[in-house]
Write an enzyme that holds these catalytic residues in place. Structure first.
Site, PDB file in Angstrom:
ATOM      1  CE  LYS A  86      -4.748  -2.171   2.032  1.00 37.11           C
ATOM      2  NZ  LYS A  86      -4.203  -3.062   1.927  1.00 37.11           N
ATOM      3  CD  GLU A 108     -10.631   4.484   0.912  1.00 32.41           C
ATOM      4  OE1 GLU A 108     -10.442   5.540   0.015  1.00 32.41           O
ATOM      5  OE2 GLU A 108     -10.456   3.117  -0.299  1.00 32.41           O
ATOM      6  CB  SER A 376       0.570  -8.109  -1.019  1.00 28.11           C
ATOM      7  OG  SER A 376      -0.799  -9.440   0.191  1.00 28.11           O
TER       8      SER A 376
END
Ligand SMILES: *Cc1c(COP(=O)(O)O)cnc(C)c1O
Length: 408
Positions: A86, A108, A376
């Site tokens: 991210k 969000e 990830s």
């Protein structure tokens, strides 16, 4: 509504009139940075000095020996700042916001990971930051809310609807409509109206670029297959994009939850429970019923628990360029346990979906083949879920003890 930003039949930008100018501006700025080589250099330098890039490509020798067959490599996005891929997206968007001269960001978040990543970016760049989060998620994800607030973000609990991620997305758009001039909306995955799917994939493409180079340097050949988990689709797009021009098989792994026949999963592209539709400003496969009502989703990993999926992946699904599979909650916990035991690596529950599927297939390949699993993120954040799933009695005692401390 404009007929642009389509990836095959999917994508688009279905916007209220009032947001059209803002999206036009964003698209224009994105086109500018894409054609400016100095931007990508600035981005790479930032990621190298703030987020441990390039992340390593680890040869998992013990797993390879254990499973037989293909040589297993792991791309280590867990070693990014805040523990997941991210960071690639939020830092990229942060640089873009700086160029646009805006001073405030909103986002969000469901599980809170994207909120934490955005809050770090805002602190570093000196932006004002508001994070929208469903009221239910605020309660469930207290540790992440704590860190966001410590880094100076305002966390707004959303009380509308079912008080989860989709309600937070609606609230973030409402904010954006009223503060477009000063504010950028840092969308968290490769979904939403154009140019977000393409823009987020662009920042995440750093994963695939590195992985391809590292594979050639370390192994002297391309991988046979690349595996990535698919929530919104950003880490998958990131690593897959490095291999689009190669004869490499790309495998996206969705949340199989309690099984594809159980109705409790979040598999959009490999189950019969999803169909194309338009919601939240874009067209893609959604888990919806015949009337277009969104279905309940379930996954052991919050990050894969989403009704929609990247429109770019919907297109790659239809064209057959990416194969989609699923892994059940149980398979995921088994894969996580094996990876911890054999390699001393703790993948996030999301990432463990890719591991689970790769483990199933590795034995059917030859030792002459190599595969890459995209890790990830790291699993530290999942300690509550994982400790429950493995039923560790000492952990239960610890939690009970903490509760008693507070009640005393
Ligand atoms: C958020 C998250 C995901 C899911 O998002 P994608 O956009 O599908 O990549 C996967 N893994 C981790 C560790 C995450 O934090």
């Amino acid at each position: 509504m404009k007929n642009r930003g389509y990836y095959g039949n999917y994508g688009g930008a279905f916007l209220p009139e009032i947001l059209v100018a803002t999206f036009d501006e964003l698209e224009a700025e994105f086109e500018k940075i894409k054609s400016d080589p100095s931007f990508w250099r600035e981005y790479e330098t930032l990621m190298a000095t703030y987020s441990c890039r390039p992340t390593p490509l680890t040869h998992a020798e013990n797993l390879t020996r254990e499973l037989g067959g293909a040589k297993i490599y792991i791309k280590r996005e867990d070693l990014n700042h805040t523990g997941a891929h991210k960071a690639n997206n939020v830092m990229g968007q942060g640089l873009l916001v700086k160029r646009m001269g805006k001073k405030r960001v909103i986002a969000e978040t469901g599980a809170g990971q994207h909120g934490v990543a955005t809050a770090t970016m805002a602190a570093k760049f000196g932006f004002e930051c508001t994070i929208y989060m469903g009221e239910v998620d605020v309660v469930r994800q207290r540790p992440n809310v704590f860190w966001m607030e410590q880094m100076g973000a305002t966390v707004v609990p959303v009380k509308d609807g079912t008080r989860i991620l989709k309600d937070a997305i609606n609230e973030a758009f409402r904010d954006w409509v009223t503060h477009m001039d000063t504010t950028h909306y840092v969308l968290g995955t490769a979904c939403g109206p154009h140019p977000f799917p393409e823009m987020v994939s662009y920042f995440q493409s750093i994963i695939g670029k590195e992985a391809r180079e590292q594979m050639l340097a370390q192994e002297g050949r391309l991988p046979k297959r690349v595996y990535a988990c698919v929530g919104g689709g950003s880490n998958a797009m990131g690593i897959f994009s490095g291999f689009f021009d190669d004869p490499v098989e790309l495998v996206g792994v969705e949340a199989g939850g309690h099984g594809l026949d159980s109705g409790m999963h979040a598999a959009r592209l490999c189950s019969d429970d999803a169909s194309p539709g338009i919601a939240q400003g874009y067209k893609t496969y959604f888990l919806q019923d015949a009337d277009g009502q969104m279905k309940e989703t379930h996954s052991i990993s919050a990050g894969l628990d989403y009704v929609g999926v990247s429109p770019i992946l919907s297109d790659l699904y239809e064209s057959g360029k990416v194969r989609f599979e699923s892994a059940t909650d149980r398979e995921v916990v088994d894969a996580l346990k094996l990876t911890m035991r054999k390699e001393g690596i703790i993948p996030a529950l999301e990432s463990s979906h890719a591991f689970a599927r790769a483990f199933k297939e590795a034995g059917t390949l030859s030792p002459a083949d190599a595969i890459i699993i995209n890790q990830s993120g790291r699993g530290d954040k999942d300690i509550f879920t994982v400790a429950d799933a493995v039923e560790d009695p000492k952990w239960k005692e610890f939690i009970k003890g903490k509760a008693e401390e507070y009640h005393a």
